[in-house]
Write a protein that holds these residues in place. Structure first.
Motif, PDB file in Angstrom:
ATOM      1  N   GLY B  46       0.852  -1.195   0.000  1.00 27.24           N
ATOM      2  CA  GLY B  46       0.000   0.000   0.000  1.00 27.24           C
ATOM      3  C   GLY B  46       0.877   1.230   0.000  1.00 27.24           C
ATOM      4  N   SER B  47       0.464   2.279   0.667  1.00 26.34           N
ATOM      5  CA  SER B  47       1.234   3.518   0.543  1.00 26.34           C
ATOM      6  C   SER B  47       2.606   3.385   1.205  1.00 26.34           C
ATOM      7  N   ARG B  48       2.657   2.824   2.411  1.00 26.28           N
ATOM      8  CA  ARG B  48       3.955   2.645   3.069  1.00 26.28           C
ATOM      9  C   ARG B  48       4.800   1.588   2.350  1.00 26.28           C
ATOM     10  N   GLY B  49       4.160   0.491   2.003  1.00 30.89           N
ATOM     11  CA  GLY B  49       4.887  -0.591   1.342  1.00 30.89           C
ATOM     12  C   GLY B  49       5.593  -0.096   0.086  1.00 30.89           C
ATOM     13  N   CYS B  68       2.290  -9.402  -2.557  1.00 33.33           N
ATOM     14  CA  CYS B  68       1.022  -9.996  -2.163  1.00 33.33           C
ATOM     15  C   CYS B  68       0.108  -8.912  -1.630  1.00 33.33           C
ATOM     16  N   ASP B  69      -1.096  -8.853  -2.159  1.00 33.56           N
ATOM     17  CA  ASP B  69      -2.084  -7.909  -1.619  1.00 33.56           C
ATOM     18  C   ASP B  69      -3.471  -8.438  -1.951  1.00 33.56           C
ATOM     19  N   ILE B  70      -4.435  -8.035  -1.140  1.00 30.58           N
ATOM     20  CA  ILE B  70      -5.813  -8.446  -1.414  1.00 30.58           C
ATOM     21  C   ILE B  70      -6.571  -7.340  -2.156  1.00 30.58           C
ATOM     22  N   PRO B  73      -5.681  -2.638  -6.847  1.00 29.20           N
ATOM     23  CA  PRO B  73      -4.994  -1.376  -7.171  1.00 29.20           C
ATOM     24  C   PRO B  73      -3.622  -1.246  -6.498  1.00 29.20           C
ATOM     25  N   SER B  74      -3.468  -1.818  -5.294  1.00 29.81           N
ATOM     26  CA  SER B  74      -2.150  -1.759  -4.641  1.00 29.81           C
ATOM     27  C   SER B  74      -1.127  -2.565  -5.434  1.00 29.81           C
ATOM     28  N   ILE B  75      -1.546  -3.736  -5.903  1.00 31.36           N
ATOM     29  CA  ILE B  75      -0.647  -4.573  -6.711  1.00 31.36           C
ATOM     30  C   ILE B  75      -0.258  -3.836  -8.002  1.00 31.36           C
ATOM     31  N   VAL B 111      -3.019  -7.411  10.600  1.00 30.29           N
ATOM     32  CA  VAL B 111      -2.541  -8.496   9.733  1.00 30.29           C
ATOM     33  C   VAL B 111      -1.048  -8.785   9.955  1.00 30.29           C
ATOM     34  N   HIS B 112      -0.346  -7.923  10.717  1.00 27.71           N
ATOM     35  CA  HIS B 112       1.094  -8.124  10.911  1.00 27.71           C
ATOM     36  C   HIS B 112       1.393  -9.489  11.538  1.00 27.71           C
ATOM     37  N   PHE B 113       0.672  -9.795  12.605  1.00 30.19           N
ATOM     38  CA  PHE B 113       0.995 -10.985  13.402  1.00 30.19           C
ATOM     39  C   PHE B 113       0.897 -12.295  12.600  1.00 30.19           C
ATOM     40  N   CYS B 128       8.930  -6.026   9.614  1.00 26.87           N
ATOM     41  CA  CYS B 128       7.520  -5.773   9.862  1.00 26.87           C
ATOM     42  C   CYS B 128       7.341  -4.311  10.227  1.00 26.87           C
ATOM     43  N   GLU B 129       6.445  -3.641   9.544  1.00 25.83           N
ATOM     44  CA  GLU B 129       6.176  -2.244   9.895  1.00 25.83           C
ATOM     45  C   GLU B 129       5.718  -2.159  11.352  1.00 25.83           C
ATOM     46  N   LYS B 130       5.919  -1.006  11.936  1.00 21.13           N
ATOM     47  CA  LYS B 130       5.397  -0.782  13.281  1.00 21.13           C
ATOM     48  C   LYS B 130       3.899  -0.585  13.152  1.00 21.13           C
ATOM     49  N   THR B 131       3.166  -0.730  14.182  1.00 25.67           N
ATOM     50  CA  THR B 131       3.486  -1.396  15.439  1.00 25.67           C
ATOM     51  C   THR B 131       3.525  -2.898  15.166  1.00 25.67           C
ATOM     52  N   GLN B 157      11.059   1.132  12.646  1.00 27.34           N
ATOM     53  CA  GLN B 157      11.402   2.263  13.536  1.00 27.34           C
ATOM     54  C   GLN B 157      12.570   3.002  12.898  1.00 27.34           C
ATOM     55  N   GLN B 158      12.292   3.791  11.872  1.00 28.11           N
ATOM     56  CA  GLN B 158      13.384   4.368  11.088  1.00 28.11           C
ATOM     57  C   GLN B 158      14.246   5.353  11.857  1.00 28.11           C
ATOM     58  N   ARG B 159      13.716   5.926  12.938  1.00 31.08           N
ATOM     59  CA  ARG B 159      14.546   6.870  13.690  1.00 31.08           C
ATOM     60  C   ARG B 159      15.824   6.212  14.213  1.00 31.08           C
ATOM     61  N   ARG B 194      -8.411  10.491   7.158  1.00 35.72           N
ATOM     62  CA  ARG B 194      -9.138   9.576   6.279  1.00 35.72           C
ATOM     63  C   ARG B 194      -8.533   9.574   4.895  1.00 35.72           C
ATOM     64  N   ARG B 195      -8.736   8.465   4.190  1.00 36.53           N
ATOM     65  CA  ARG B 195      -8.357   8.408   2.784  1.00 36.53           C
ATOM     66  C   ARG B 195      -9.630   8.230   1.961  1.00 36.53           C
ATOM     67  N   PRO B 196      -9.625   8.734   0.736  1.00 35.05           N
ATOM     68  CA  PRO B 196     -10.828   8.595  -0.090  1.00 35.05           C
ATOM     69  C   PRO B 196     -11.148   7.122  -0.374  1.00 35.05           C
ATOM     70  N   ASN B 207      -9.616   2.701   5.290  1.00 33.74           N
ATOM     71  CA  ASN B 207      -9.464   3.527   6.497  1.00 33.74           C
ATOM     72  C   ASN B 207      -9.334   2.658   7.754  1.00 33.74           C
ATOM     73  N   TRP B 208      -8.544   1.619   7.627  1.00 31.50           N
ATOM     74  CA  TRP B 208      -8.354   0.668   8.727  1.00 31.50           C
ATOM     75  C   TRP B 208      -7.866   1.347  10.005  1.00 31.50           C
ATOM     76  N   ARG B 209      -7.121   2.439   9.874  1.00 27.61           N
ATOM     77  CA  ARG B 209      -6.587   3.149  11.049  1.00 27.61           C
ATOM     78  C   ARG B 209      -7.662   3.608  12.038  1.00 27.61           C
ATOM     79  N   LEU B 210      -8.888   3.786  11.529  1.00 29.53           N
ATOM     80  CA  LEU B 210      -9.937   4.398  12.351  1.00 29.53           C
ATOM     81  C   LEU B 210     -10.771   3.380  13.121  1.00 29.53           C
ATOM     82  N   THR B 220      -0.768   3.491  18.247  1.00 26.04           N
ATOM     83  CA  THR B 220       0.025   2.548  17.448  1.00 26.04           C
ATOM     84  C   THR B 220       0.560   3.190  16.173  1.00 26.04           C
ATOM     85  N   GLU B 221      -0.161   4.186  15.655  1.00 18.85           N
ATOM     86  CA  GLU B 221       0.264   4.736  14.360  1.00 18.85           C
ATOM     87  C   GLU B 221       1.294   5.854  14.509  1.00 18.85           C
ATOM     88  N   LEU B 222       1.202   6.632  15.568  1.00 17.30           N
ATOM     89  CA  LEU B 222       2.141   7.754  15.721  1.00 17.30           C
ATOM     90  C   LEU B 222       3.041   7.598  16.957  1.00 17.30           C
TER      91      LEU B 222
HETATM   92  N1  LIG Z   1       7.284   3.559   9.715  1.00 20.56           N
HETATM   93  C1  LIG Z   1       6.490   4.525   9.321  1.00 20.56           C
HETATM   94  O1  LIG Z   1       6.802   5.696   9.412  1.00 20.56           O
HETATM   95  C2  LIG Z   1       5.152   4.192   8.763  1.00 20.56           C
HETATM   96  C3  LIG Z   1       4.453   5.157   8.021  1.00 20.56           C
HETATM   97  C4  LIG Z   1       3.219   4.820   7.489  1.00 20.56           C
HETATM   98  C5  LIG Z   1       2.707   3.572   7.709  1.00 20.56           C
HETATM   99  N2  LIG Z   1       3.386   2.647   8.436  1.00 20.56           N
HETATM  100  C6  LIG Z   1       2.844   1.321   8.704  1.00 20.56           C
HETATM  101  O2  LIG Z   1       2.753   0.610   7.490  1.00 20.56           O
HETATM  102  C7  LIG Z   1       1.623  -0.235   7.522  1.00 20.56           C
HETATM  103  C8  LIG Z   1       0.749   0.043   6.327  1.00 20.56           C
HETATM  104  O3  LIG Z   1       0.298   1.375   6.327  1.00 20.56           O
HETATM  105  P1  LIG Z   1      -0.194   2.075   4.968  1.00 20.56           P
HETATM  106  O4  LIG Z   1      -0.376   3.488   5.267  1.00 20.56           O
HETATM  107  O5  LIG Z   1       0.722   1.711   3.889  1.00 20.56           O
HETATM  108  O6  LIG Z   1      -1.583   1.381   4.755  1.00 20.56           O
HETATM  109  P2  LIG Z   1      -2.295   1.113   3.379  1.00 20.56           P
HETATM  110  O7  LIG Z   1      -3.719   0.882   3.694  1.00 20.56           O
HETATM  111  O8  LIG Z   1      -1.935   2.160   2.395  1.00 20.56           O
HETATM  112  O9  LIG Z   1      -1.634  -0.227   2.862  1.00 20.56           O
HETATM  113  C9  LIG Z   1      -1.908  -1.497   3.411  1.00 20.56           C
HETATM  114  C10 LIG Z   1      -1.947  -2.515   2.295  1.00 20.56           C
HETATM  115  O10 LIG Z   1      -2.117  -3.781   2.867  1.00 20.56           O
HETATM  116  C11 LIG Z   1      -3.079  -4.485   2.068  1.00 20.56           C
HETATM  117  N3  LIG Z   1      -3.668  -5.571   2.841  1.00 20.56           N
HETATM  118  C12 LIG Z   1      -4.652  -5.521   3.768  1.00 20.56           C
HETATM  119  N4  LIG Z   1      -4.895  -6.754   4.245  1.00 20.56           N
HETATM  120  C13 LIG Z   1      -4.077  -7.600   3.600  1.00 20.56           C
HETATM  121  C14 LIG Z   1      -3.865  -9.003   3.644  1.00 20.56           C
HETATM  122  N5  LIG Z   1      -4.578  -9.777   4.460  1.00 20.56           N
HETATM  123  N6  LIG Z   1      -2.956  -9.532   2.852  1.00 20.56           N
HETATM  124  C15 LIG Z   1      -2.234  -8.761   2.007  1.00 20.56           C
HETATM  125  N7  LIG Z   1      -2.383  -7.442   1.904  1.00 20.56           N
HETATM  126  C16 LIG Z   1      -3.299  -6.859   2.704  1.00 20.56           C
HETATM  127  C17 LIG Z   1      -4.039  -3.397   1.693  1.00 20.56           C
HETATM  128  O11 LIG Z   1      -4.846  -3.811   0.607  1.00 20.56           O
HETATM  129  C18 LIG Z   1      -3.113  -2.254   1.351  1.00 20.56           C
HETATM  130  O12 LIG Z   1      -2.667  -2.340   0.012  1.00 20.56           O
HETATM  131  C19 LIG Z   1       0.961   0.008   8.853  1.00 20.56           C
HETATM  132  O13 LIG Z   1       1.366  -0.951   9.785  1.00 20.56           O
HETATM  133  C20 LIG Z   1       1.462   1.352   9.263  1.00 20.56           C
HETATM  134  O14 LIG Z   1       1.487   1.538  10.653  1.00 20.56           O
HETATM  135  C21 LIG Z   1       4.590   2.955   8.953  1.00 20.56           C
END
Ligand SMILES: NC(=O)c1ccc[n+]([C@@H]2O[C@H](COP(=O)([O-])OP(=O)(O)OC[C@H]3O[C@@H](n4cnc5c(N)ncnc54)[C@H](O)[C@@H]3O)[C@@H](O)[C@H]2O)c1
Lengths: 271, 422
Positions: B46-49, B68-70, B73-75, B111-113, B128-131, B157-159, B194-196, B207-210, B220-222
């Motif tokens: 997604g956006s972070r990935g 891998c994504d479900i 559009p992310s793929i 989904v991290h765990f 694994c991205e935080k948290t 934890q890029q810091r 929010r995201r559109p 908008n999973w964050r909400l 967990t996010e900030l």
């Molecule tokens: N380190 C940082 O500064 C930082 C910044 C932003 C986000 N993040 C972390 O990155 C992670 C993702 O955030 P984001 O903003 O990219 O979210 P996002 O919603 O943009 O991306 C998440 C992606 O995961 C996919 N997904 C959801 N369930 C799935 C599954 N079961 N299998 C495969 N793919 C699946 C979604 O379709 C989406 O493409 C979060 O854990 C967030 O905390 C970290």
């Protein structure tokens, strides 16, 4: 924990620089001590700071508790017995008054200051006492004790394992020992000289001059502040002589300059 | 600072840097790994990935071989970067891919765990991205799975890799700012977070964050990034936390708080306060480190001293010496005028305005670790505690109670001991 802020930069396994700064003598003190472990550098800086504070305690005319303040308050009424150190400092300054044809004068802050006010200071070397033969005499050691403190600090430095150091008291009294970590000596830009620089090693650079809007240099002949803002810098082996000469040359007329050049021949250069 | 400069600077002052940030030893073998490649599978591009992938793209030692994504559009977006990557819709299939050495997990928090546990089981290294997990229990199990399988484990934890923070911690640990008396961390934004959403049934996926089943919101996010700065500076884990949270402004159907505040208490009584509000952005974000001699603001990249500032001429000289320049030292004037020193503008930690945030160095370190198979010291532990502490804060907010760090979730790390795993 260290009693003052500092920055310690390790350059490689054997080389480092420790920068320490603090306030003392109504000014700022900056020290760069090279190639010592951090704790040792800070320990040395602390010892040097203590020494500067010790001198400030007895020779500061703005501190009513100081030995110098007591002298200024009471010596016109009776003879004052001084510590050997302060007595020696004042005697030396009076000697320098003679050797600069009156251009260096520690009594310019007296009220009133008229020519030869300094003759009203009677220094007795046998009893270690001083007496003023007129009320209103004030001895001011402000500039001089910076140079003196630099000399005492230099002594501590020589007893330490640190041979490369740069120490500045208020930017106007600078001691450079050994070498900059990047080359020979310590290159220093001269104040007010359009970027011109000198390289010092085992020497002091002392600068006197008014800063814009702040006229503190007094001409002993007129008793008035001089208005020149062109700084005078001298290079000397020690800080006290540097203070005497930079102050004297900043106010000296041509005849006094020639006299000073003769009486301090070989002991300084103009930067 | 580019990668080469970063490594060079690291070499110049390696000894002390490694004391404050021992995980930087990940770069010890950079020369030997020159011709190797880490083959990486990204789960959740997604956006972070994709942001992470853009850094991997710059590293010749990294290749993204699987996605891998479900959400299609992310793929599709990710394939624009790596058109050759194999595509999966189920992470279990990706984990069966023998050509994948390591997985990078950037899915929503819940989904991290499952992905990380299965990845370790499959013998993959894990970023694994935080948290890390959505509960402390999940984080603890992930950490132990990493130990049991011996696979590399990094968290986002890029810091920990930001040259600015590394330098700050070196200075803080050296006592430059005196005893650390407090940490004030905050993140203020003004926006609905929010995201559109193209179609209503995608609301929770996008908008999973909400929503609490997917995220614990601001904690967990900030907060996860910033609380870690406190334990890094103090080299201690705070053992108590109290807090409060509420939805005060964005009453739009979200479940997570938009206004949180926590106090973390270290054993010596020093506190880290954390605050996040997303309806006022004036103060931005910072982790102020308050020492009895001075203050650091690592986000701004600046430090300040309590009494007098360092002299610009000396500071310049010291910085130049560090960077091996030899120049004349300018002295400001004949006498220092204290009146002008009242405004405390501070000095830049690295001598200039901050650039980058450590993400690129963090990924480079991960790639090195994947190639060598060596886990750099302390990186997993720092990641674990960053996660566990923000989750403990979340629990304190939810329960409106003062919570103590549970013994059963302690690692043998810093001031923590866990007799059952010692
Ligand atoms: N380190 C940082 O500064 C930082 C910044 C932003 C986000 N993040 C972390 O990155 C992670 C993702 O955030 P984001 O903003 O990219 O979210 P996002 O919603 O943009 O991306 C998440 C992606 O995961 C996919 N997904 C959801 N369930 C799935 C599954 N079961 N299998 C495969 N793919 C699946 C979604 O379709 C989406 O493409 C979060 O854990 C967030 O905390 C970290």
């Amino acid at each position: 924990m260290y009693p003052f802020p500092h920055l310690y930069k390790r350059l490689d396994a054997r080389h480092s620089i420790c920068y320490v700064w603090f306030e003392a003598m109504h000014t700022r003190v900056d020290m760069a001590l090279c190639h010592l472990p951090e704790a040792q550098a800070c320990g040395l800086a602390a010892a040097m700071r203590d020494e500067i504070l010790r001198i400030a305690r007895f020779a500061d005319r703005f501190n009513p508790e100081s030995e110098l303040s007591r002298l200024n308050r009471e010596a016109s009424r009776h003879e004052i017995k001084l510590s050997a150190e302060l007595h020696a400092i004042i005697s030396h300054c009076m000697d320098c008054h003679r050797r600069t044809a009156g251009a260096f004068d520690i009594t310019v802050q007296s009220t009133p200051h008229i020519p030869h006010t300094i003759d009203h200071v009677l220094c007795n070397p046998h009893t270690g006492t001083i007496r003023f033969t007129r009320p209103g005499v004030t001895i001011d050691l402000c500039g001089y004790i910076k140079g003196y403190a630099l000399d005492q600090v230099h002594r501590l430095l020589k007893q330490s394992p640190c041979s490369d150091a740069l120490i500045s008291l208020g930017n106007s009294s600078v001691l450079a020992c050994g070498n900059h970590p990047g080359g020979q000596g310590w290159p220093i830009v001269l104040p007010g000289q359009a970027g011109r620089s000198v390289t010092l090693s085992g020497q002091c650079l002392t600068t006197s001059g008014n800063t814009e809007g702040h006229y503190h240099l007094i001409d002993p002949c007129t008793g008035h502040a001089t208005s020149s803002t062109i700084p005078t810098s001298v290079i000397t082996p020690d800080g006290s002589t540097g203070e005497v000469l930079s102050t004297a040359l900043a106010v000296a007329d041509e005849a006094q300059r020639q006299f000073i050049a003769r009486s301090f021949q070989g002991q300084f250069s103009l930067a | 600072m580019d990668r080469r400069d970063f490594l060079k600077n690291l070499g110049a002052a390696g000894g002390t840097l490694l004391l404050a940030s021992p995980w930087l030893s990940a770069f010890a073998d950079v020369e030997h790994t020159r011709h190797s490649k880490a083959r990486i599978g990204v789960v959740g591009p997604g956006s972070r990935g994709r942001f992470l992938m853009s850094f991997l793209k710059n590293n010749p030692k990294a290749e993204v071989v699987a996605l891998c994504d479900i959400y299609r559009p992310s793929i599709d977006e990710a394939l624009k970067m790596y058109p050759q990557a194999r595509v999966y819709t189920d992470y279990r299939q990706l984990l069966e891919d023998k050509e994948v050495d390591a997985v990078l997990i950037a899915t929503p928090l819940d989904v991290h765990f499952p992905v990380a546990m299965a990845a370790f089981e499959a013998g993959k290294h894990v970023f694994c991205e935080k948290t890390l997990g959505i509960t402390i229990d999940e984080c603890y199990k992930m950490y132990h799975k990493h130990l049991d399988t011996g696979r590399v484990f990094f968290s986002g934890q890029q810091r920990l890799f930001d040259p600015r923070y590394i330098k700050v911690m070196e200075l803080v640990h050296a006592g430059t700012f005196g005893d650390i008396e407090g940490i004030r961390a905050y993140w203020f934004r003004n926006g609905d977070w929010r995201r559109p959403v193209p179609s209503p049934e995608l609301e929770r996926l996008i908008n999973w964050r909400l929503y609490k089943e997917h995220s614990k919101g601001l904690m967990t996010e900030l907060a996860c990034h910033q609380i870690q700065v406190g334990s890094w500076a103090l080299r201690q884990i705070p053992n108590r936390v109290m807090g409060h949270g509420a939805i005060t402004y964005w009453k739009d159907g979200r479940e997570v708080d938009d206004n949180v505040s926590c106090i973390y208490v270290f054993d010596n009584g020093v506190k880290l306060t954390y605050e996040s509000i997303i309806s006022n952005k004036f103060y931005g974000l910072e982790e102020q480190i308050l020492g009895h001699l001075g203050t650091v603001e690592p986000e701004k990249g600046k430090y300040y001293f309590e009494t007098i500032e360092p002299a610009p001429g000396f500071l310049q000289m010291v910085n130049d010496i560090e960077h091996k320049l030899f120049d004349a030292i300018p002295f400001a004037g004949t006498s220092w005028a204290p009146e002008t020193a009242n405004e405390n503008h501070g000095e830049f930690i690295l001598g200039k305005r901050p650039q980058g945030d450590g993400t690129s160095q963090m990924l480079d370190a991960f790639v090195e670790a994947v190639i060598t198979g060596k886990q750099p010291p302390r990186i997993a532990e720092e990641g674990y505690y960053a996660s566990a502490l923000c989750l403990l804060g979340y629990d304190a907010i939810e329960q409106e109670r003062i919570l103590t760090f549970p013994d059963e979730y302690k690692l043998n790390y810093l001031n923590h001991h866990n007799p059952t795993t010692a």
